[in-house]
Design an enzyme around this catalytic site. Structure first.
Site, PDB file in Angstrom:
ATOM      1  N   ASP A   1     115.924  56.646  44.420  1.00 29.98           N
ATOM      2  CA  ASP A   1     115.359  56.328  43.117  1.00 29.98           C
ATOM      3  C   ASP A   1     114.751  54.941  43.220  1.00 29.98           C
ATOM      4  OD1 ASP A   1     115.001  56.745  40.237  1.00 29.98           O
ATOM      5  OD2 ASP A   1     116.364  55.040  40.079  1.00 29.98           O
TER       6      ASP A   1
ATOM      7  N   GLU B   1     110.849  60.898  43.893  1.00 27.11           N
ATOM      8  CA  GLU B   1     110.145  61.310  42.696  1.00 27.11           C
ATOM      9  C   GLU B   1     108.652  61.297  42.959  1.00 27.11           C
ATOM     10  OE1 GLU B   1     111.374  59.768  38.409  1.00 27.11           O
ATOM     11  OE2 GLU B   1     111.824  58.384  40.006  1.00 27.11           O
TER      12      GLU B   1
ATOM     13  N   CYS C   1     127.894  61.509  29.891  1.00 27.72           N
ATOM     14  CA  CYS C   1     127.381  62.861  29.695  1.00 27.72           C
ATOM     15  C   CYS C   1     128.139  63.534  28.549  1.00 27.72           C
ATOM     16  CB  CYS C   1     127.533  63.661  30.979  1.00 27.72           C
ATOM     17  SG  CYS C   1     127.055  65.385  30.783  1.00 27.72           S
TER      18      CYS C   1
ATOM     19  N   CYS D   1     130.058  66.906  30.100  1.00 28.92           N
ATOM     20  CA  CYS D   1     131.217  66.847  30.989  1.00 28.92           C
ATOM     21  C   CYS D   1     131.969  65.529  30.891  1.00 28.92           C
ATOM     22  CB  CYS D   1     130.819  67.135  32.434  1.00 28.92           C
ATOM     23  SG  CYS D   1     129.827  65.835  33.193  1.00 28.92           S
TER      24      CYS D   1
ATOM     25  N   ASP E   1     120.525  54.897  37.773  1.00 33.21           N
ATOM     26  CA  ASP E   1     119.784  54.980  39.036  1.00 33.21           C
ATOM     27  C   ASP E   1     120.481  55.884  40.047  1.00 33.21           C
ATOM     28  OD1 ASP E   1     118.107  53.205  37.815  1.00 33.21           O
ATOM     29  OD2 ASP E   1     118.917  51.441  38.839  1.00 33.21           O
TER      30      ASP E   1
HETATM   31 ZN   LIG Z   1     127.549  66.242  32.813  1.00 32.86          ZN
END
Ligand SMILES: [Zn+2]
Length: 400
Positions: A186, A270, A342, A345, A352
Site C-alpha cells: 500500500d 493498487e 470492523c 467482525c 494501511d
Molecule cells: Zn471484519
C-alpha cells in the site's frame, strides 16, 4: 528486455565543455528541424504536390547544408544533430498516435542532452570512450549484460550523466526472489509504503532540512536582480539542490522496488489512476514526484528479471474500505481515519496494513484463478450458456 542504466560521469573540463557543446548542437538541430517541419507542413497544406516532412528527409537536408551554414556542428560527434532529428521524428510519431502533445522547441538549460549510437562509443569497466574526446570516467560500471544499443549524455544541474540502453535479451538473469510468496504493497500517505507483512518503509529521511533550505534558496533567488551575476549563481545553487533532492527520492524508490522484488515472487499493488493521484495528493513525496507509473514500471521490470510478477488491482478495488478478515465493506473511509473497527467482525484495522493485506490476497487469488481458470471458467460458462441460448431461441421463435 530494454533497460536504461544511468551512471554519473566524472568529465574533466575539456570533456565537460565538449558535452555542453554537443548538447547545444543537438538542441539546435532539433529546433531547426522542428521549425523546418512546421514550415514544410504548412507548404504541403497549401499545395499537396509538395512533400510532407519526415525526419529522414530533414536529416539529409541538414547534412547537405551544415558544412556551409553551420560549420561548428562538425566539431562534435555527427550523432548529436542526427539523433536529435530522429528523436523529433519519434516525438511526432507519439503526437500523431495521440500519446503526447505537439513537439516543443528545446530550451537551453532544460534537460540538455545528446545521444550516441552504439558504433560511436565503447565501454570498458568504469569508463566510456567517445570519439574525438577519449575516455570519460564513470562512477560505476555497467551492471547489465547484453547488447548495448545507445547512450544519452545529459546534464542535471551541474553534473553529467550517461544513460546506457541495453537489450538484456535473457529476461530472467537475476536469481529468483528469496521468498516465493506474495506481498501486498500500500503506497503510503506518511510512509513510503506499508507491506502486508506489517513492515512500514519510511520515506527518505533528509527531507525536512533540505526542503527548508530549498525554501530559503528560492526566496533568496527571488530577491536577486534579473540578469545579475548573483542571480545566476543563486539559480545554479538552487538547481543543484533540486537535483540532490530528486536523487534522494529516486534512490528511495529504487531501493523499495529492488527490496520488494528481491524478496517476493508475487506483488500486489493498487492501480492509481491520474484522478486517484490527484485525490491522494498526500502520497509520500517520493512516489508523488516520480509518479506512480515509475513505481509500477520499476516493479514490473525488476520482477520480470527474477521470474516474478506484479498483480495490479482493478481501479475500483476498495482495498482500504474492505475488512481483510471478513470481507465486510465500509460505505466510506475518510483519508484522515488511520484506524477503524470492523462493524462485522469487531477487529481493529490499521488502514494501511489492511489495504496491503487485501492487495496481497487479491494478488494470490488472481494468480491462483489464472492457473485454475480452464476448469472454473468452463463450468461457469456452461451453466450460463443454456439460459442465453434458450432466450435467443425463444426470441427467434416469437419473431416467427
Ligand atoms: Zn471484519
Amino acid at each position: 528486455m530494454l533497460i536504461a542504466h544511468r551512471i554519473a560521469l566524472d568529465p574533466n573540463n575539456v570533456q565537460a565543455t565538449y558535452f555542453a557543446r554537443a548538447a547545444g548542437t543537438a538542441r539546435f538541430a532539433y529546433n531547426w528541424a522542428l521549425a523546418e517541419w512546421k514550415r514544410q507542413y504548412e507548404a504541403w497544406k497549401l499545395d499537396n504536390r509538395q512533400t510532407k516532412p519526415t525526419q529522414a528527409a530533414l536529416r539529409r537536408q541538414l547534412n547537405a547544408i551544415k558544412r556551409e551554414q553551420f560549420p561548428w556542428m562538425l566539431e562534435v560527434t555527427k550523432n548529436a544533430p542526427q539523433m536529435a532529428i530522429i528523436q523529433l521524428g519519434e516525438a511526432f510519431k507519439n503526437f500523431f498516435a495521440g500519446r503526447s502533445r505537439y513537439p516543443q522547441f528545446r530550451k537551453k538549460g532544460v534537460h540538455d542532452r545528446f545521444t550516441l549510437t552504439n558504433d560511436q562509443f565503447s565501454i570498458d569497466g568504469c569508463r566510456i570512450r567517445i570519439p574525438n574526446l577519449g575516455w570519460v570516467r564513470m562512477r560505476e560500471s555497467l551492471r547489465f549484460a547484453g547488447k548495448i544499443l545507445s547512450a544519452t549524455v545529459s546534464r542535471v544541474a551541474d553534473r553529467w550523466f550517461v544513460s546506457i540502453n541495453v537489450d538484456t535479451q535473457d529476461d530472467s538473469h537475476l536469481p529468483l526472489a528469496e521468498n516465493q510468496g506474495a506481498a501486498g504493497v500500500d503506497l503510503g500517505v506518511s510512509a513510503l509504503a506499508t507491506l502486508s507483512t506489517g513492515e512500514i518503509i519510511p520515506g527518505p529521511k533528509p527531507h525536512k532540512a533540505l526542503l527548508a533550505r530549498l525554501q530559503r534558496l528560492s526566496r533568496s533567488l527571488s530577491r536577486k536582480q534579473k540578469g545579475s551575476a548573483n542571480r545566476k549563481k543563486a539559480k545554479a545553487k538552487l538547481a543543484r539542490l533540486h537535483a540532490r533532492i530528486a536523487a534522494i527520492r529516486s534512490d528511495a524508490l529504487h531501493k523499495l522496488t529492488t527490496d520488494l522484488t528481491r524478496r517476493f515472487h508475487t506483488i500486489g499493488i493498487e492501480d492509481l489512476n491520474v484522478r486517484g493521484m490527484v485525490r491522494n495528493r498526500h502520497l509520500a513525496r517520493s512516489i508523488a514526484d516520480m509518479g506512480f507509473f515509475e513505481f509500477r514500471r520499476q516493479l514490473e521490470y525488476k520482477t520480470a528479471m527474477r521470474g516474478g510478477q506484479v498483480v495490479v488491482a482493478d481501479r475500483f478495488y476498495p482495498s482500504s474500505k474492505t475488512c481483510s478478515a471478513c470481507g465486510h465493506r465500509l460505505e466510506a473511509l475518510p483519508l484522515a481515519v488511520r484506524e477503524w473497527t470492523c462493524p462485522a467482525c469487531g477487529v481493529v484495522r490499521d488502514r494501511d496494513l489492511n489495504a496491503a493485506t487485501n492487495l496481497k490476497n487479491m494478488a494470490v487469488s488472481s494468480t491462483a484463478s489464472a492457473c485454475g481458470e480452464e476448469g472454473a471458467g468452463r463450468t461457469r460458462k456452461s451453466a450460463v450458456k443454456p439460459a442465453s441460448v434458450k432466450q435467443e431461441a425463444s426470441s427467434r421463435f416469437s419473431q416467427k
